[in-house]
Design an enzyme around this catalytic site. Structure first.
Site, mmCIF file in Angstrom:
data_model
loop_
_atom_site.group_PDB
_atom_site.id
_atom_site.type_symbol
_atom_site.label_atom_id
_atom_site.label_comp_id
_atom_site.label_asym_id
_atom_site.label_seq_id
_atom_site.Cartn_x
_atom_site.Cartn_y
_atom_site.Cartn_z
ATOM 1 N N GLY A 1 0.803 -1.216 0.000
ATOM 2 C CA GLY A 1 0.000 0.000 0.000
ATOM 3 C C GLY A 1 0.835 1.264 0.000
ATOM 4 N N GLU B 1 3.881 6.113 -7.911
ATOM 5 C CA GLU B 1 3.951 5.895 -9.355
ATOM 6 C C GLU B 1 4.630 4.552 -9.706
ATOM 7 O OE1 GLU B 1 2.198 7.692 -11.423
ATOM 8 O OE2 GLU B 1 3.060 6.556 -13.089
ATOM 9 N N HIS C 1 4.372 1.692 -8.058
ATOM 10 C CA HIS C 1 3.354 0.637 -7.969
ATOM 11 C C HIS C 1 2.399 0.721 -9.158
ATOM 12 C CE1 HIS C 1 4.156 1.292 -3.502
ATOM 13 N NE2 HIS C 1 4.380 0.012 -3.644
ATOM 14 N N GLN D 1 7.600 -9.457 7.873
ATOM 15 C CA GLN D 1 8.854 -9.061 7.224
ATOM 16 C C GLN D 1 9.524 -7.860 7.888
ATOM 17 O OE1 GLN D 1 6.605 -8.366 3.417
ATOM 18 N NE2 GLN D 1 8.109 -6.754 3.117
ATOM 19 N N GLY E 1 8.596 -5.168 -8.412
ATOM 20 C CA GLY E 1 9.492 -4.080 -8.802
ATOM 21 C C GLY E 1 10.956 -4.500 -8.719
ATOM 22 N N ASP F 1 13.741 -3.827 -5.545
ATOM 23 C CA ASP F 1 14.031 -4.874 -4.565
ATOM 24 C C ASP F 1 14.565 -6.088 -5.324
ATOM 25 O OD1 ASP F 1 12.819 -3.536 -2.143
ATOM 26 O OD2 ASP F 1 11.115 -3.529 -3.501
ATOM 27 N N GLN G 1 14.830 -9.391 -3.386
ATOM 28 C CA GLN G 1 13.478 -9.915 -3.147
ATOM 29 C C GLN G 1 12.939 -10.577 -4.418
ATOM 30 O OE1 GLN G 1 10.121 -7.818 -1.039
ATOM 31 N NE2 GLN G 1 9.472 -7.293 -3.100
ATOM 32 N N SER H 1 7.814 3.996 -0.867
ATOM 33 C CA SER H 1 6.872 4.562 0.113
ATOM 34 C C SER H 1 7.650 5.191 1.269
ATOM 35 C CB SER H 1 5.945 3.476 0.652
ATOM 36 O OG SER H 1 5.285 2.841 -0.418
ATOM 37 N N ARG H 2 8.850 4.671 1.553
ATOM 38 C CA ARG H 2 9.642 5.186 2.686
ATOM 39 C C ARG H 2 10.261 6.547 2.386
ATOM 40 N NH1 ARG H 2 10.812 -0.642 3.590
ATOM 41 N NH2 ARG H 2 9.979 -1.133 5.655
HETATM 42 O O1 PAF Z 1 7.819 -5.279 -2.003
HETATM 43 C C1 PAF Z 1 6.860 -5.217 -1.208
HETATM 44 O O2 PAF Z 1 6.099 -4.258 -1.171
HETATM 45 C C2 PAF Z 1 6.640 -6.371 -0.238
HETATM 46 O O3 PAF Z 1 7.839 -6.933 0.178
HETATM 47 C C3 PAF Z 1 5.699 -7.469 -0.799
HETATM 48 C C4 PAF Z 1 6.300 -8.151 -2.016
HETATM 49 C C5 PAF Z 1 4.357 -6.857 -1.163
HETATM 50 C C6 PAF Z 1 5.483 -8.553 0.270
HETATM 51 O O4 PAF Z 1 4.932 -8.007 1.420
#
Ligand code: PAF
Length: 283
Positions: A31, A35, A37, A61, A147, A150, A153, A186-187
């Site tokens: 959430g 832009e 996202h 997390q 994205g 990350d 990730q 977002s941060r």
């Molecule tokens: O990248 C993120 O926003 C989060 O790590 C994700 C992939 C939605 C998992 O909570």
């Protein structure tokens, strides 16, 4: 656009869509959409008939000293942005829906989760893969979009998808940046005015590192200190890591022989920023 709050309802929506032969895309988010996202949603919409965006600030997390409580949230604004973007479903469960009190199963992608952010945020990637596995099972998408900011990730999720046979087409989208190069996050809203002015040096340092590699520098021990000096000259930040790693395993390379990822994490004040760039040595 509909908002779904339970896993059971999400699964029955997805079953119905699949019965109609529709291809389903998922964009997982926490959430407070920006832009970056919305760019993922646009990509998702080109890859599927229906697009589901999940909004879930995943407690698993966040470490005990991290910003779970402070993490920015604005569901009303998020939903209106997603409606405008043409998303079909927002999957927005409560924490208790995703993690009932007797929840006890975790998904861990070993080795890939050890370095970079995994080293400084123990348990972080286990939380990410656990929630993403749950989102995959709730939404059962054909395609999921993440994205590229990350990068670790994204690589870990690709490996989980392969190892656990989810069979989902995983798309990694390019990082969206402000005009001065700062990667959207977002941060970024946590940054003070001074920190915001300093933050673009992170991407400039990454670009400089990539340039050194393109020009033939193959020794990370020559490149990393140069980037670190550049960041320390222009900010009062704390460097968590600057690493040059293999693009698949995220292990440090001792010599640049093929394409590598230069990744960094730097805290400016209380805001921890990450970014990365791919770099290719000359043939
Ligand atoms: O990248 C993120 O926003 C989060 O790590 C994700 C992939 C939605 C998992 O909570």
């Amino acid at each position: 656009m509909i908002v779904i709050r339970t896993v059971a309802e999400m699964q029955s929506w997805t079953d119905a869509a699949r019965r109609k032969g529709q291809r389903i895309a998922l964009v997982p988010t926490m959430g407070y959409l920006h832009e970056g996202h919305l760019a993922l949603v646009r990509i998702a919409r080109t890859k599927a008939d229906v697009t589901v965006v999940s909004i879930f600030v995943n407690p698993l997390q966040f470490g005990p000293a991290e910003d779970l409580a402070a993490y920015p949230r604005d569901a009303v604004r998020d939903e209106s942005l997603l409606r405008r973007e043409g998303a079909d479903v927002v999957f927005h469960p409560e924490v208790a829906e995703m993690y009932p009190p007797d929840f006890t199963t975790n998904v861990q992608v070993e080795r890939l989760s050890d370095g970079l952010c995994g080293r400084s945020r123990p348990g972080h990637f286990r939380g990410v893969t656990t929630v993403v596995a749950k989102l995959f099972n709730a939404v059962r998408p054909h395609v999921a979009v993440f994205g590229g900011k990350d990068a670790q990730q994204a690589g870990i999720i690709q490996r989980m998808n392969r190892d656990l046979d989810f069979g989902i087409d995983i798309i990694i989208a390019p990082t969206v940046r402000e005009s001065d190069g700062l990667a959207l996050s977002s941060r970024n809203t946590y940054l003070s005015q001074l920190e915001r002015r300093q933050a673009p040096v992170l991407y400039r340092a990454l670009q400089y590192g990539a340039r050194l590699i393109e020009l033939g520098e193959r020794n990370p021990q020559m490149i990393i200190p140069a980037l670190s000096d550049m960041i320390m000259r222009e900010t009062s930040g704390r460097i968590d890591y600057i690493s040059i790693v293999d693009t698949e395993t995220f292990a440090d390379v001792t010599r640049v022989k093929s394409e590598v990822l230069i990744a960094l994490a730097v805290s400016l004040g209380k805001t921890r920023l990450i970014d990365n760039i791919l770099a290719q040595p000359p043939l």
